[in-house]
Design a protein around this motif. Structure first.
Motif, PDB file in Angstrom:
ATOM      1  N   ARG A  55       9.440  91.380  15.400  1.00  0.00           N
ATOM      2  CA  ARG A  55       8.356  90.726  14.671  1.00  0.00           C
ATOM      3  C   ARG A  55       8.599  89.221  14.582  1.00  0.00           C
ATOM      4  NH1 ARG A  55       7.332  93.137   8.825  1.00  0.00           N
ATOM      5  NH2 ARG A  55       7.358  94.991  10.157  1.00  0.00           N
ATOM      6  N   GLN A  56       9.834  88.830  14.272  1.00  0.00           N
ATOM      7  CA  GLN A  56      10.150  87.411  14.143  1.00  0.00           C
ATOM      8  C   GLN A  56      10.119  86.688  15.483  1.00  0.00           C
ATOM      9  OE1 GLN A  56      13.851  87.134  11.966  1.00  0.00           O
ATOM     10  NE2 GLN A  56      12.862  87.545  10.012  1.00  0.00           N
ATOM     11  N   LEU A  57      10.306  87.432  16.563  1.00  0.00           N
ATOM     12  CA  LEU A  57      10.205  86.851  17.904  1.00  0.00           C
ATOM     13  C   LEU A  57       8.758  86.784  18.389  1.00  0.00           C
ATOM     14  CD1 LEU A  57      13.249  88.649  19.588  1.00  0.00           C
ATOM     15  CD2 LEU A  57      13.066  86.201  19.098  1.00  0.00           C
ATOM     16  N   GLY A  58       7.826  87.191  17.538  1.00  0.00           N
ATOM     17  CA  GLY A  58       6.416  87.158  17.920  1.00  0.00           C
ATOM     18  C   GLY A  58       6.035  88.225  18.923  1.00  0.00           C
ATOM     19  N   GLY A  59       6.858  89.285  19.009  1.00  0.00           N
ATOM     20  CA  GLY A  59       6.562  90.379  19.927  1.00  0.00           C
ATOM     21  C   GLY A  59       6.817  90.034  21.384  1.00  0.00           C
ATOM     22  N   LYS A  60       7.553  88.958  21.633  1.00  0.00           N
ATOM     23  CA  LYS A  60       7.810  88.539  23.016  1.00  0.00           C
ATOM     24  C   LYS A  60       9.280  88.177  23.214  1.00  0.00           C
ATOM     25  CE  LYS A  60       3.211  86.676  24.085  1.00  0.00           C
ATOM     26  NZ  LYS A  60       2.468  85.505  24.610  1.00  0.00           N
ATOM     27  N   MET A  61       9.717  88.332  24.450  1.00  0.00           N
ATOM     28  CA  MET A  61      11.035  87.881  24.874  1.00  0.00           C
ATOM     29  C   MET A  61      10.878  87.176  26.212  1.00  0.00           C
ATOM     30  SD  MET A  61      13.524  91.129  24.035  1.00  0.00           S
ATOM     31  CE  MET A  61      13.955  91.621  22.367  1.00  0.00           C
ATOM     32  N   GLY A  62      11.351  85.948  26.308  1.00  0.00           N
ATOM     33  CA  GLY A  62      11.239  85.215  27.552  1.00  0.00           C
ATOM     34  C   GLY A  62       9.814  85.065  28.048  1.00  0.00           C
ATOM     35  N   GLY A  63       8.875  84.980  27.115  1.00  0.00           N
ATOM     36  CA  GLY A  63       7.474  84.819  27.490  1.00  0.00           C
ATOM     37  C   GLY A  63       6.766  86.110  27.826  1.00  0.00           C
ATOM     38  N   ARG A  64       7.474  87.236  27.792  1.00  0.00           N
ATOM     39  CA  ARG A  64       6.864  88.532  28.119  1.00  0.00           C
ATOM     40  C   ARG A  64       6.683  89.375  26.864  1.00  0.00           C
ATOM     41  NH1 ARG A  64      10.213  91.344  32.807  1.00  0.00           N
ATOM     42  NH2 ARG A  64       8.634  92.951  32.368  1.00  0.00           N
ATOM     43  N   GLU A  65       5.600  90.115  26.834  1.00  0.00           N
ATOM     44  CA  GLU A  65       5.359  91.034  25.732  1.00  0.00           C
ATOM     45  C   GLU A  65       6.452  92.100  25.699  1.00  0.00           C
ATOM     46  OE1 GLU A  65       2.996  90.887  23.457  1.00  0.00           O
ATOM     47  OE2 GLU A  65       1.907  89.175  24.327  1.00  0.00           O
ATOM     48  N   VAL A  66       6.741  92.591  24.504  1.00  0.00           N
ATOM     49  CA  VAL A  66       7.755  93.624  24.334  1.00  0.00           C
ATOM     50  C   VAL A  66       7.113  94.891  23.800  1.00  0.00           C
ATOM     51  CG1 VAL A  66       9.853  94.282  23.099  1.00  0.00           C
ATOM     52  CG2 VAL A  66       9.579  91.934  23.905  1.00  0.00           C
ATOM     53  N   GLN A  67       7.427  96.013  24.432  1.00  0.00           N
ATOM     54  CA  GLN A  67       6.975  97.317  23.956  1.00  0.00           C
ATOM     55  C   GLN A  67       8.205  98.098  23.491  1.00  0.00           C
ATOM     56  OE1 GLN A  67       5.058  99.763  26.909  1.00  0.00           O
ATOM     57  NE2 GLN A  67       4.720 101.473  25.500  1.00  0.00           N
ATOM     58  N   VAL A  68       8.233  98.441  22.212  1.00  0.00           N
ATOM     59  CA  VAL A  68       9.353  99.197  21.649  1.00  0.00           C
ATOM     60  C   VAL A  68       8.936 100.652  21.480  1.00  0.00           C
ATOM     61  CG1 VAL A  68      10.940  99.443  19.695  1.00  0.00           C
ATOM     62  CG2 VAL A  68      10.242  97.163  20.456  1.00  0.00           C
ATOM     63  N   ILE A  69       9.726 101.546  22.043  1.00  0.00           N
ATOM     64  CA  ILE A  69       9.446 102.985  21.966  1.00  0.00           C
ATOM     65  C   ILE A  69      10.574 103.633  21.168  1.00  0.00           C
ATOM     66  CG2 ILE A  69       9.029 105.094  23.287  1.00  0.00           C
ATOM     67  CD1 ILE A  69       8.506 103.019  25.692  1.00  0.00           C
ATOM     68  N   VAL A  70      10.255 104.146  19.986  1.00  0.00           N
ATOM     69  CA  VAL A  70      11.259 104.709  19.087  1.00  0.00           C
ATOM     70  C   VAL A  70      11.246 106.230  19.189  1.00  0.00           C
ATOM     71  CG1 VAL A  70      12.051 104.889  16.694  1.00  0.00           C
ATOM     72  CG2 VAL A  70      10.997 102.756  17.502  1.00  0.00           C
ATOM     73  N   VAL A  71      12.428 106.822  19.365  1.00  0.00           N
ATOM     74  CA  VAL A  71      12.536 108.284  19.414  1.00  0.00           C
ATOM     75  C   VAL A  71      13.638 108.737  18.458  1.00  0.00           C
ATOM     76  CG1 VAL A  71      11.671 108.473  21.778  1.00  0.00           C
ATOM     77  CG2 VAL A  71      14.130 108.242  21.379  1.00  0.00           C
TER      78      VAL A  71
END
Length: 391
Positions: A55-71
């Motif tokens: 959230r604090q990274l704005g949902g991005k890393m290195g300019g790419r969107e991040v998708q987190v999949i929790v199991v």
């Protein structure tokens, strides 16, 4: 020459197209934690800490969107294998973060490190992967299991405890706990008791402790096991005559249930919520505002795991196709850890400081652990010397 130039141009065009295609896709991160059963609170801390970082990274890393999949691994190794295989085969994750328990990590380690993904263990740090079986695609952002328990062995030795009773669950982390305590304690081990994982009734163990009359108890009982042990220990009247030393038994995951029963009990850790640095003060305030409870080490380590991944993604400009480059960037650990000093040893386990901590009640009525004193500085685990990786 024309054919050579044509081939080079085609190869360059393909590489550019692949990079562009990857840049449009999100970075996929699988988070596998224990989110059900008596130890679900541990996984909750880790999940929330990781999500706060994203959230604090704005949902991005290195300019790419991040998708987190929790199991949820359900604290079952066989379930964990199925869930992590789904993350790898179906979800095509780039990183797998977690888990809480060492036996679960031992189950999922091979499937992950032998895939295209990197494994970032945000809590479990078994000795089995710190030495000869270390792997270039596995990184640990917590500690090697023994180390936190070594703090208590050094503490007991410094306070001239001559006779100590040891108590832990019978699995890898429990055995590592015993080994860690003994590394710096030179007194007599009165007795060693191993319980089943998930054990909740300690009447028999408390009777053995009471009859042996040791100078102290050292124990490792995470989650619901720790909640019950502390309550029953206090009720048995053992606190005043047998000091209670532990790791992961009394922490921010268990204190909300233990409350006054745990006040004053000594633990060992790399961090506490009251650690005095700017990044940690912000983290604790933001975490409590977002989730309404005091973060524990599980949350801190998961947060740092996200920041580690972010540092690597930024270093390769968002291009994860070159795994050697990503691995090199992960090794550099170019981020500001919430605990302060942090870098990787050759075995990809941290070199960091360790402290004794004490359970306390805050003025606002909430409970937390607080740093008492530093025991080890820039400490590398003893197994790193056996790891063949050199870089």
């Amino acid at each position: 020459m024309k054919r050579v130039l044509s081939t080079l141009a085609a190869g360059l065009a393909f590489a550019l197209a692949a990079t562009a295609s990857q840049a449009q896709e999100p970075i996929r991160i699988g988070v596998i934690e224990t989110l059900s059963g008596p130890s679900a609170v541990l996984g909750q801390h880790a999940r929330d800490g990781f999500q706060l970082a994203i959230r604090q990274l704005g949902g991005k890393m290195g300019g790419r969107e991040v998708q987190v999949i929790v199991v949820d691994d359900e604290q079952k190794p066989d379930v964990a294998i199925q869930r992590v295989q789904g993350l790898i085969d179906r979800d095509k994750v780039d990183f797998v973060v977690g888990p809480i328990f060492s036996n679960v990590l031992q189950a999922i380690q091979a499937p992950v490190v032998n895939s295209r993904a990197f494994l970032i263990s945000a809590n479990a740090g078994p000795s089995s992967y710190a030495g000869k079986a270390c792997h270039e695609n596995m990184f640990v952002t917590s500690y090697q299991n023994d180390q936190v328990h070594e703090v208590l062995g050094a503490y007991a030795q410094a306070r001239n405890m001559r006779r100590v009773f040891l108590l832990a669950p019978n699995y890898q982390a429990g055995r590592d706990a015993m080994a860690g305590f003994k590394r710096h304690f030179r007194g007599e081990i009165v007795d060693e008791a191993f319980t089943p994982l998930g054990h909740l009734d300690f009447a028999a163990e408390l009777a053995r402790i009471g009859s042996s009359r040791p100078d102290g108890l050292f124990t490792f009982m995470p989650g619901g096991m720790g909640v019950n042990l502390v309550r029953q220990y206090r009720q048995a009247g053992l606190v005043d005559r047998t000091p209670f030393l532990s790791a992961f038994t009394v922490d921010e995951s268990t204190l909300p249930a233990q409350q006054d029963s745990a006040i004053g009990m000594i633990g060992g850790m790399t961090w506490a919520p009251n650690m005095d640095n700017p990044q940690n003060k912000k983290f604790v305030a933001d975490f409590e505002a977002a989730f309404g409870y005091v973060p524990g080490s599980y949350a801190m380590q998961a947060y740092d795991s996200a920041m580690l991944i972010d540092s690597a993604v930024r270093a390769v400009n968002g291009n994860l196709t070159n795994r050697d480059a990503v691995r090199t960037a992960l090794r550099k650990a170019d981020f500001v850890s919430l605990r302060g000093n942090f870098r990787f040893a050759n075995n990809h386990y941290p070199i960091q400081d360790f402290y004794t901590v004490r359970a306390a009640k805050r003025p606002d009525g909430k409970f937390q652990t607080e740093i008492v004193e530093r025991v080890f500085t820039n400490y590398t685990d003893v197994y790193a010397q056996d790891c063949p990786m050199r870089w």
